[in-house]
Motif scaffolding. Sequence first.
Motif: not given
Lengths: 385, 352
Positions: B47, B72, B74-79, B95
């Motif tokens: 994360f 980022a 491959p795509p990442i879990e991000e906020s 998280r």
Amino acid sequence: MSNSTAVIGVGQTHHVAKREDVSIAGLVREAAERALADAALDWPDIDAVVLGKAPDMFEGVMMPELYLASALGAVGKPMLRVHTAGSVGGSTALVAANLIRSGVHDRVLAVAFEKQSESDAMWALSSPQPFSPPLLAGAGGYFAPLIRAYMRRANAPDHIGILVAVKDREHALRNPYAHLQIPDISYEMVERSVMLWDPIRYLETCPSSDGACAIVLSERDTALSAGRKPAWILGASMRSEPTMFSGRDQVDPKAGHDCAAVVYGQAGITDPLAQIDVAEVYVPFSWFEPMWLENLGFAAPGDGWRMTEAGATRLDGEIPWNCSGGVLSSNPIGASGMLRFAEAALQVRGLAGEHQVDGVRTALGHAYGGGSQFFAMWVLGDSEP
Amino acid sequence: MIDVAVVAFAQTPMLRRAGQLNEVELVMPVVSQALSRAGLTIADIGFTCSGSSDYLAGVPFSFVGALDAVGAWPPIEESHVETDGAFALFEAWVRLQEGDIDTALVYAFGKSSSGPLRELLSLQLDPYVLGPLWPDSVSLAALQARSALDAGRFTEADMARVAARSRRDALGNPFAQIKRDDDPGVLLDEPYLVAPLRRHDCPPITDGAVAIVLASGAAASSASARPAFIRGIDHRIEPHELGARDLTVSVSTAEAARHAGVADGPVDVAELHAPFSHQELILRAALGLGADVVVNPSGGALAANPMMAAGLVRIGEAASRIWSGAASRVVAHATSGPCLQQNLVCVLEAGW
């Protein structure tokens, strides 16, 4: 590992072009009070508040969570501020959900808003950037070429976007909270409306709205107590990908695929078309319905527009999409994602009123933002996972 | 609760002006260094969460560009949080409590030099009643200092001693911006900037970025020989309306400290995000820190104050004291808003 978490309250404002009768604090308070009433809870019952909105420049207030702490009953409590571009309303709900899924809190209020009448969103999104040619005029200018690319790739006929616009505007007539209410909406009216960013016509575009949305989430004991109708979180996640990367497919982004895959995986969904009863998906420009039908696995690549054309996404269709009227009918940007998540909850709870779909057991809420590189989704169900 | 540790930390040299460096160029080096110190790549991270403010850059979505520094794909879990990165660290800690992932990357950046910072921060104020008066950030802090002086909580000499100690300690911090060895008595002879604050009571304007890696379980022990475990973390907010608060104390810090368990053991070192000298004195009292606690050995925000990053830097600096063996239980603090409106407290400990 994560704790059972449910939506037990939903509130929203009547979305309009200008709410001149309320301050920003009054606007968010209105949605929050409605969500608390729906949840049969009072302000002291809430452990923490999460606030989301799109760029602060839309209202000219830097970090407005500071000013809104009192209005949202957050004084003395933890308050978090989320900003993840257009997906922020969804991300805000997810951050609130994580506070409960992790066991840190029991009852959380999530609020998202935009009071777009305070500024001009289109030009606030088009500020000059160093080393970048000033070619953009709002989000439509960014997305129109992606739609053209989709049309060419999927060999889609020109009129699909019009069908989406008519459908969502008809749905909005069943939703008293929706901003755009056009009783005599017709194919011809959309077709004749002015071309803004070819191929996006005026009536194929979302409005600029003042509005707020609030959700109350809780752990299982509160959710299961008398008088409440929970919508359980079966799966939830977010994904982001880079903006400046030549390997991106901006028409069919990998971050969207990946986000859907992980959320469906958590929810035990292998065939979204068969297993999801209704979907609220972020469609700010009409053509994004067929594009996201494919990206989210409801249609095979190239077939999204065929589903739209066949009427599958109508309220009485095989897989109703955006029965609330969607982003095309109400767009307080920071709240638009949360409205999708909240409408999914209303459908599962059987509380969507005139736009309720019969027998909903599983619903998808979806939001995206930026230049299609930020995604947030959840799947809700009527029974505890 | 799952034990989560701070296992790596990197910061840029803190500068008055980072010149033409953009967000990506500020963030990329610290993200690379922090990941490398933890022996990880972005592909290993479960994360990612960041903190920044669009208003500093003067453009909407400034964090969107900064994400390009992470790689980022491959795509990442991000906020992202639109506030200090310490709150991004809190979101990442939450998280990690879900237990399905065991690493997180947190970063924050602030190019505070891009605009007139004092006036810019006035835009944080209630836009209907207080904001239109345009009280700037230094003037609001001066009101708070005046209230506390009038209440007899401390003296201007106490404030000067905080400032002198901070800049002297900064001499040992290669990343600090203001490093001086001043006699506190001499500082009191200087003119007021905004009475009762003198220039030394105020933070510098700083450009900089910071990155931290969090890890739990086996990932923590493999990433660090002596992980700094988060034993408690909490944050609280007070009313925005200054007239509704007692500015001479920090009730939100005291409440966060209670929930984070500051008093559950001895505190060796505290890194406090006190942009103004008097705020350190208010925070020390709110946290119940005794005279034996070493406060801000890094020099603190009086030596470098990168907006939206300075709070996260405090957590990194506090953890560093544990990694070095200099401390076994430390407190880190971050603040947001005018006059310490919102405060986060984090207790870090060595060992399992």
